[in-house]
Motif scaffolding. Structure first.
Motif, mmCIF file in Angstrom:
data_model
loop_
_atom_site.group_PDB
_atom_site.id
_atom_site.type_symbol
_atom_site.label_atom_id
_atom_site.label_comp_id
_atom_site.label_asym_id
_atom_site.label_seq_id
_atom_site.Cartn_x
_atom_site.Cartn_y
_atom_site.Cartn_z
ATOM 1 N N UNK A 36 32.084 52.382 -148.699
ATOM 2 C CA UNK A 36 33.493 52.334 -148.298
ATOM 3 C C UNK A 36 33.684 51.429 -147.084
ATOM 4 N N UNK A 37 32.788 51.530 -146.123
ATOM 5 C CA UNK A 37 32.863 50.659 -144.947
ATOM 6 C C UNK A 37 32.683 49.199 -145.341
ATOM 7 N N UNK A 38 31.751 48.946 -146.245
ATOM 8 C CA UNK A 38 31.431 47.565 -146.614
ATOM 9 C C UNK A 38 32.539 46.863 -147.382
ATOM 10 N N UNK A 39 33.514 47.606 -147.906
ATOM 11 C CA UNK A 39 34.657 46.939 -148.549
ATOM 12 C C UNK A 39 35.502 46.175 -147.536
ATOM 13 N N UNK A 40 35.432 46.578 -146.255
ATOM 14 C CA UNK A 40 36.206 45.970 -145.161
ATOM 15 C C UNK A 40 37.720 46.069 -145.393
ATOM 16 N N UNK A 41 38.120 47.109 -146.135
ATOM 17 C CA UNK A 41 39.543 47.313 -146.418
ATOM 18 C C UNK A 41 40.199 48.291 -145.444
ATOM 19 N N UNK A 42 39.383 49.024 -144.675
ATOM 20 C CA UNK A 42 39.906 50.162 -143.920
ATOM 21 C C UNK A 42 39.719 49.989 -142.416
ATOM 22 N N UNK A 43 40.680 50.537 -141.670
ATOM 23 C CA UNK A 43 40.549 50.566 -140.217
ATOM 24 C C UNK A 43 39.531 51.604 -139.774
ATOM 25 N N UNK A 44 39.305 52.613 -140.611
ATOM 26 C CA UNK A 44 38.320 53.635 -140.302
ATOM 27 C C UNK A 44 37.962 54.370 -141.590
ATOM 28 N N UNK A 50 27.800 56.352 -150.412
ATOM 29 C CA UNK A 50 29.239 56.240 -150.654
ATOM 30 C C UNK A 50 29.977 55.869 -149.370
ATOM 31 N N UNK A 51 29.620 56.523 -148.279
ATOM 32 C CA UNK A 51 30.236 56.235 -146.977
ATOM 33 C C UNK A 51 30.018 54.777 -146.584
ATOM 34 N N UNK A 52 28.793 54.296 -146.711
ATOM 35 C CA UNK A 52 28.488 52.916 -146.337
ATOM 36 C C UNK A 52 29.190 51.920 -147.260
#
Length: 241
Positions: A37-45, A33-35
């Motif tokens: 979320x990162x892979x969406x490239x929507x978030x600064x962190x 789930x964490x990875x």
């Protein structure tokens, strides 16, 4: 505008204990789930916030970012508020820890609400989808929402709302999808406010925001999340990899 995702992750689960640490194709559910979320490239962190040392170490040992909850919390909003209190951030997106197949489309929709909210009239943004099956409408596990003409939530309930006194007027029944985007200040306000009778009765934390005058913008979507709530759900998830 700095936008982060926060993934609240409890180790204990009434229906499926330790589900976030279950193996899903060689990685734990929470790590996938964490990875994702990162892979969406929507978030600064992206952060996982957890009361579990096991989950904390699982994320950190794989190079991720995790925050330990210090206090016991009754709701996800409380847990997230504690985590972001001292972070430099404008918008916080709540990502469910048991949904490893994250779809960027609904997340993009709630983020766009704040990009377009130049007058800062929106405190929270969330999602809803139409349901038409009578069993789904009557199911108290499906939270229903009614909105005003501008798409702001009027009320959330486990009951059928609106009540179908007249079935000829073309009412649509909308199910709340629990993806939230918050202004940081709305979260901090929630953290300091007491639970009142509506929230206590329905066991729905979003009612605390409404009871204290926060404005929740609802966006319609066709999205249906793929969550892992039972061992059977986990087997289905494994078959999707």
């Amino acid at each position: 505008m700095k936008i982060i995702a926060v993934i609240p992750a409890r180790y204990a689960s009434t229906r499926f204990p330790a589900k976030l640490m279950q193996d899903l194709g060689g990685k734990t559910v929470i790590l996938r789930t964490y990875e994702a979320a990162i892979n969406t490239q929507l978030f600064d962190d992206v952060f996982v916030v957890t009361d579990s040392n096991l989950i904390y170490e699982e994320i950190v040992s794989h190079g991720g970012k995790a925050i330990r909850s210090i206090k016991e919390h009754e709701s996800g909003s409380d847990r997230i508020a504690e985590a972001v209190e001292n972070l430099d951030v404008d918008i916080v997106i709540n990502v469910q820890g048991d949904e490893p197949f994250i779809d960027a489309e609904p997340l993009t929709k709630v983020i766009e609400v704040f990009r377009n909210d130049l007058d800062k009239k929106v405190d929270l943004a969330s999602l809803m989808r139409e349901i038409t099956n009578e069993a789904d409408i009557n199911n108290p596990n499906n939270v229903k929402v009614v909105v005003d003409q501008n798409g702001f939530a009027l009320y959330f309930s486990r009951s059928v709302i609106p009540y179908p006194r007249d079935t000829t007027v073309g009412v649509r029944y909308m199910q709340h999808i629990g993806i939230y985007a918050f202004r940081k200040q709305a979260l901090l306000d929630f953290y300091s406010l007491p639970m009142k009778s509506l929230e206590a009765s329905e066991k729905l934390e979003q009612l605390r925001y409404l009871e204290f005058g926060k404005r929740i913008k609802m966006i319609e979507t066709a999205h249906v999340g793929i969550g892992i709530d039972t061992p059977e759900d986990l087997e289905k998830a494994r078959s999707m990899l």
